[in-house]
Design a protein around this motif. Structure first.
Motif, short mmCIF file in Angstrom:
data_model
loop_
_atom_site.label_atom_id
_atom_site.label_comp_id
_atom_site.label_asym_id
_atom_site.label_seq_id
_atom_site.Cartn_x
_atom_site.Cartn_y
_atom_site.Cartn_z
N LYS A 18 6.54 -6.92 -8.28
CA LYS A 18 7.47 -6.52 -7.22
C LYS A 18 6.86 -5.43 -6.35
N ALA A 19 6.21 -4.45 -6.95
CA ALA A 19 5.58 -3.37 -6.18
C ALA A 19 4.49 -3.93 -5.26
N ASP A 22 6.26 -5.85 -2.39
CA ASP A 22 6.90 -4.89 -1.48
C ASP A 22 5.87 -4.19 -0.60
N HIS A 25 4.60 -6.57 2.01
CA HIS A 25 5.64 -6.82 3.02
C HIS A 25 5.70 -5.68 4.02
N ARG A 26 5.64 -4.44 3.54
CA ARG A 26 5.67 -3.30 4.46
C ARG A 26 4.45 -3.32 5.39
N GLU A 36 12.62 -7.28 9.42
CA GLU A 36 12.65 -6.89 8.00
C GLU A 36 12.90 -8.08 7.07
N ARG A 39 10.73 -12.49 5.40
CA ARG A 39 9.98 -12.32 4.15
C ARG A 39 9.93 -13.63 3.38
#
Length: 129
Positions: A18-19, A22, A25-26, A36, A39
């Motif tokens: 997940k990290a 994420d 994605h950022r 936003e 995704r």
């Protein structure tokens, strides 16, 4: 859109994955200026014998933290792509402990007519997007 496919070695925890997702994605939001909720990420985990990613003779060391990111996207500028590459490697190193040598990224470019987000329509062509 873009659609990101991640190829990883098995063994990361759900929190580590997940990290990673994420962080990437950022980086995509910053580099490509997409919304936003734009995704689309798919993770494929591989045993060591089914993911062989060498370095094209560049002497880039790889470890079991290696991640390959394939980005399918509408056309992007060279600057956007280079910004994305840099932001991804910086984020993965600082947030996930993944060395830049363990990050490989490739872009697959297509056009608006190549996307349907559902409902049997090509939303880029119909004007919905």
């Amino acid at each position: 859109m873009p659609l990101l496919r991640f190829d990883l070695y098995k063994g990361r925890s759900e929190a580590e994955t997940k990290a990673l997702l994420d962080a990437v994605h950022r980086a995509m939001l910053a580099a490509f200026k997409v919304p936003e909720r734009d995704r689309y990420q798919i993770v494929h985990e591989h045993s060591p014998g089914t993911l062989i990613m060498e370095d094209t003779g560049l002497d880039i060391p790889r470890t079991n933290k290696f991640v390959n990111i394939q980005v399918t996207t509408r056309p992007r500028t060279r600057e956007q792509k280079e910004t994305f590459y840099r932001l991804v490697t910086e984020a993965l190193q600082s947030e996930c402990g993944i060395a830049p040598a363990d990050v490989m990224i490739s872009m697959v470019t297509n056009s608006d007519e190549d996307w349907s987000f559902g409902l049997g329509r090509a939303q880029f062509l119909t004007g919905e997007l």
